[in-house]
Design a protein around this motif. Structure first.
Motif, PDB file in Angstrom:
ATOM      1  N   ARG A   1       0.843  -1.193   0.000  1.00  0.00           N
ATOM      2  CA  ARG A   1       0.000   0.000   0.000  1.00  0.00           C
ATOM      3  C   ARG A   1       0.883   1.249   0.000  1.00  0.00           C
ATOM      4  NH1 ARG A   1      -5.125  -1.727  -1.353  1.00  0.00           N
ATOM      5  NH2 ARG A   1      -5.837  -3.366   0.087  1.00  0.00           N
ATOM      6  N   ARG A   2       0.444   2.284  -0.686  1.00  0.00           N
ATOM      7  CA  ARG A   2       1.152   3.556  -0.660  1.00  0.00           C
ATOM      8  C   ARG A   2       0.796   4.255   0.653  1.00  0.00           C
ATOM      9  NH1 ARG A   2       0.273   7.662  -4.284  1.00  0.00           N
ATOM     10  NH2 ARG A   2       2.418   8.329  -3.913  1.00  0.00           N
ATOM     11  N   VAL A   3       1.827   4.503   1.466  1.00  0.00           N
ATOM     12  CA  VAL A   3       1.598   5.050   2.792  1.00  0.00           C
ATOM     13  C   VAL A   3       2.483   6.270   3.008  1.00  0.00           C
ATOM     14  CG1 VAL A   3       3.243   3.359   3.747  1.00  0.00           C
ATOM     15  CG2 VAL A   3       1.677   4.570   5.278  1.00  0.00           C
ATOM     16  N   ALA A   4       1.904   7.297   3.603  1.00  0.00           N
ATOM     17  CA  ALA A   4       2.660   8.480   4.019  1.00  0.00           C
ATOM     18  C   ALA A   4       2.721   8.501   5.534  1.00  0.00           C
ATOM     19  CB  ALA A   4       2.001   9.756   3.500  1.00  0.00           C
ATOM     20  N   LEU A   5       3.924   8.563   6.073  1.00  0.00           N
ATOM     21  CA  LEU A   5       4.138   8.637   7.508  1.00  0.00           C
ATOM     22  C   LEU A   5       4.583  10.054   7.856  1.00  0.00           C
ATOM     23  CD1 LEU A   5       4.493   7.259  10.329  1.00  0.00           C
ATOM     24  CD2 LEU A   5       6.873   6.881   9.679  1.00  0.00           C
ATOM     25  N   PHE A   6       3.805  10.723   8.705  1.00  0.00           N
ATOM     26  CA  PHE A   6       4.111  12.089   9.116  1.00  0.00           C
ATOM     27  C   PHE A   6       4.775  12.059  10.491  1.00  0.00           C
ATOM     28  CE2 PHE A   6       0.652  12.329   6.124  1.00  0.00           C
ATOM     29  CZ  PHE A   6       1.036  13.359   5.275  1.00  0.00           C
ATOM     30  N   ASP A   7       5.992  12.555  10.567  1.00  0.00           N
ATOM     31  CA  ASP A   7       6.759  12.528  11.805  1.00  0.00           C
ATOM     32  C   ASP A   7       7.241  13.931  12.120  1.00  0.00           C
ATOM     33  OD1 ASP A   7       8.351  12.047  13.958  1.00  0.00           O
ATOM     34  OD2 ASP A   7       9.786  10.749  12.914  1.00  0.00           O
TER      35      ASP A   7
ATOM     36  N   LEU B   1       7.440  11.924   5.791  1.00  0.00           N
ATOM     37  CA  LEU B   1       7.371  13.382   5.677  1.00  0.00           C
ATOM     38  C   LEU B   1       7.531  13.990   7.062  1.00  0.00           C
ATOM     39  CD1 LEU B   1       4.300  13.378   3.290  1.00  0.00           C
ATOM     40  CD2 LEU B   1       6.622  14.006   2.641  1.00  0.00           C
ATOM     41  N   GLU B   2       8.549  14.804   7.230  1.00  0.00           N
ATOM     42  CA  GLU B   2       8.825  15.392   8.536  1.00  0.00           C
ATOM     43  C   GLU B   2       8.047  16.689   8.688  1.00  0.00           C
ATOM     44  OE1 GLU B   2      13.073  15.561   8.732  1.00  0.00           O
ATOM     45  OE2 GLU B   2      13.244  13.409   9.193  1.00  0.00           O
ATOM     46  N   HIS B   3       6.740  16.530   8.697  1.00  0.00           N
ATOM     47  CA  HIS B   3       5.829  17.665   8.789  1.00  0.00           C
ATOM     48  C   HIS B   3       4.844  17.437   9.930  1.00  0.00           C
ATOM     49  CE1 HIS B   3       7.532  18.934   5.086  1.00  0.00           C
ATOM     50  NE2 HIS B   3       6.873  18.097   4.317  1.00  0.00           N
ATOM     51  N   LYS B   4       4.411  18.511  10.540  1.00  0.00           N
ATOM     52  CA  LYS B   4       3.372  18.438  11.558  1.00  0.00           C
ATOM     53  C   LYS B   4       2.009  18.605  10.904  1.00  0.00           C
ATOM     54  CE  LYS B   4       1.815  20.463  15.923  1.00  0.00           C
ATOM     55  NZ  LYS B   4       2.103  21.462  16.982  1.00  0.00           N
ATOM     56  N   ILE B   5       1.117  17.690  11.217  1.00  0.00           N
ATOM     57  CA  ILE B   5      -0.254  17.759  10.707  1.00  0.00           C
ATOM     58  C   ILE B   5      -1.111  18.473  11.748  1.00  0.00           C
ATOM     59  CG2 ILE B   5      -2.292  16.427  10.045  1.00  0.00           C
ATOM     60  CD1 ILE B   5      -0.011  16.447   7.987  1.00  0.00           C
ATOM     61  N   THR B   6      -1.795  19.504  11.318  1.00  0.00           N
ATOM     62  CA  THR B   6      -2.614  20.303  12.240  1.00  0.00           C
ATOM     63  C   THR B   6      -4.103  20.104  12.023  1.00  0.00           C
ATOM     64  OG1 THR B   6      -2.477  22.191  10.715  1.00  0.00           O
ATOM     65  CG2 THR B   6      -0.835  22.063  12.480  1.00  0.00           C
ATOM     66  N   ASP B   7      -4.481  19.417  10.931  1.00  0.00           N
ATOM     67  CA  ASP B   7      -5.911  19.219  10.666  1.00  0.00           C
ATOM     68  C   ASP B   7      -6.106  17.985   9.795  1.00  0.00           C
ATOM     69  OD1 ASP B   7      -8.748  20.156  10.697  1.00  0.00           O
ATOM     70  OD2 ASP B   7      -8.405  20.308   8.539  1.00  0.00           O
ATOM     71  N   VAL B   8      -7.119  17.211  10.111  1.00  0.00           N
ATOM     72  CA  VAL B   8      -7.539  16.085   9.279  1.00  0.00           C
ATOM     73  C   VAL B   8      -9.042  16.190   9.103  1.00  0.00           C
ATOM     74  CG1 VAL B   8      -7.636  13.590   8.984  1.00  0.00           C
ATOM     75  CG2 VAL B   8      -5.687  14.609  10.150  1.00  0.00           C
TER      76      VAL B   8
ATOM     77  N   GLN C   1       1.254  23.262   7.798  1.00  0.00           N
ATOM     78  CA  GLN C   1       1.910  24.420   7.210  1.00  0.00           C
ATOM     79  C   GLN C   1       2.604  24.076   5.893  1.00  0.00           C
ATOM     80  OE1 GLN C   1       4.691  26.270   9.878  1.00  0.00           O
ATOM     81  NE2 GLN C   1       4.720  28.204   8.764  1.00  0.00           N
ATOM     82  N   ALA C   2       3.038  22.807   5.745  1.00  0.00           N
ATOM     83  CA  ALA C   2       3.793  22.405   4.556  1.00  0.00           C
ATOM     84  C   ALA C   2       2.916  21.980   3.387  1.00  0.00           C
ATOM     85  CB  ALA C   2       4.761  21.274   4.907  1.00  0.00           C
ATOM     86  N   GLY C   3       1.581  21.851   3.590  1.00  0.00           N
ATOM     87  CA  GLY C   3       0.722  21.472   2.474  1.00  0.00           C
ATOM     88  C   GLY C   3      -0.418  20.568   2.876  1.00  0.00           C
TER      89      GLY C   3
ATOM     90  N   SER D   1      -5.196  14.084  21.142  1.00  0.00           N
ATOM     91  CA  SER D   1      -6.353  13.577  20.397  1.00  0.00           C
ATOM     92  C   SER D   1      -7.151  14.685  19.714  1.00  0.00           C
ATOM     93  CB  SER D   1      -7.268  12.790  21.345  1.00  0.00           C
ATOM     94  OG  SER D   1      -7.586  13.541  22.504  1.00  0.00           O
ATOM     95  N   GLN D   2      -6.515  15.848  19.487  1.00  0.00           N
ATOM     96  CA  GLN D   2      -7.237  16.960  18.871  1.00  0.00           C
ATOM     97  C   GLN D   2      -7.690  16.623  17.451  1.00  0.00           C
ATOM     98  OE1 GLN D   2      -4.226  16.992  20.302  1.00  0.00           O
ATOM     99  NE2 GLN D   2      -3.791  18.916  21.381  1.00  0.00           N
ATOM    100  N   LEU D   3      -6.832  15.952  16.687  1.00  0.00           N
ATOM    101  CA  LEU D   3      -7.189  15.593  15.306  1.00  0.00           C
ATOM    102  C   LEU D   3      -8.375  14.638  15.309  1.00  0.00           C
ATOM    103  CD1 LEU D   3      -3.642  15.041  13.738  1.00  0.00           C
ATOM    104  CD2 LEU D   3      -5.080  17.088  13.606  1.00  0.00           C
TER     105      LEU D   3
END
Length: 306
Positions: free
Chosen positions: A29-35, A79-86, A98-100, A237-239
């Motif tokens: 599976r194509r997977v993106a891991l955000f760290d 991807l070394e990005h912080k996710i702020t919304d899902v 912030q990165a996209g 658990s905000q997301l």
């Protein structure tokens, strides 16, 4: 510009997230891991409970090994990005920061918790070296040591009583203006000759992350080798809350035995899913289980056996 598309978005790069991403890669599976490079596994702890590492493995090294293992698979992107919304979008989910933005058919939340350590100048250097929170992980390492348990609740008193299995040089420091340790537990501490000190930490004396003494607001000096903190933790658990995922009264993500939440296509693993049993072994297992459930979710109906 179109969003990069994946089968699964894994948010959180600790043991749970790394395990989930690895399983998904091996499911092709194509997977993106955000760290975002945060969480318990970024401190200085050496984990002695995880099978297969005689002498223990530093938490940071375990993360590095997980990254190296994951790098063997082209299906996985880190991807070394912080996710702020899902949010739910177009038969799937969009994660943004912030990165996209990134789109996936399913999401696995491995966002962990934030521990509430005492804050004083240089406190970060002590975490995982001589300042701990988990008796399961680090109690064995305090044999015959001078130990202070910081906390103002019955949980702190109970931890001090349990640590007497390893050492008899223990005291409890409330580290608060309030003391919520009830009379029953105060009596137990007194019976076991464990001093209860109602004071707050002002500063620490030590070097290279190893305590020598604590200095309190009232001017007391408490010599010690290790500090066990019982100030609790806050689940990240905000997301999940924004997605409408059901949470426990304490704010942890509620999941079933397959790590499914109440929202189809959304899974959770690791410390963010429970109040107790915060262990690397548990996180790795839950990450693999969440990935397996997400993989099954992605199959078209004619390939499922239900």
């Amino acid at each position: 510009m179109s969003q990069p598309e994946y089968d699964v978005l894994v948010i959180g790069g600790g043991p749970a997230g790394l395990s989930a991403a690895l399983y998904l890669a091996r499911y092709d599976r194509r997977v993106a891991l955000f760290d975002a490079g945060q969480g318990r596994s970024t401190w200085h702890q050496i984990n002695h409970n995880y099978l297969g590492f005689p002498g223990g493995v530093p938490a940071r090294r375990l993360r590095e090994l997980g990254r190296e293992q994951l790098a063997e698979y082209d299906q996985a992107t880190v991807l070394e990005h912080k996710i702020t919304d899902v949010r739910r979008a177009e038969d799937g989910f969009t994660a943004s920061g912030q990165a996209g933005e990134w789109w996936g058919k399913a999401v696995i939340l491995c966002t962990g918790v934030i521990d509430h350590y005492p804050h004083f100048d240089g406190w970060e250097e002590y975490v995982g070296r001589s300042m701990f929170w988990c008796i399961t992980c680090d109690g064995y390492g305090c044999k015959m040591a001078r130990v202070v348990v910081a906390g103002n609740t019955n949980a702190a008193a109970a931890e001090a009583l349990q640590l007497q299995r390893f050492t008899d040089r223990i005291s409890v420091l409330t580290n608060s203006q309030d003391c919520w340790i009830d009379e029953k537990f105060q009596a137990r501490l007194k019976q076991r000759h464990i001093p209860l000190i109602h004071d707050k930490i002002d500063s620490a004396i030590g070097r290279d992350g190893q305590f020598e003494a604590l200095c309190t607001k009232s001017g007391r000096r408490i010599e010690l080798d290790q500090l066990f903190c019982q100030h609790g933790a806050t689940p990240q658990s905000q997301l999940a809350r924004a997605l409408g995922v059901k949470l426990s009264p304490e704010g942890y993500i509620e999941v079933d035995t397959e790590q499914k939440t109440n929202i189809p296509g959304v899974y959770a693993a690791g410390d963010v899913t429970r109040l107790h049993s915060h262990q690397v072994a548990t996180a790795v297992h839950e990450g693999g289980q969440a990935a397996s459930a997400a993989n099954y979710y992605l199959y078209p109906p004619e390939l499922r056996d239900d």
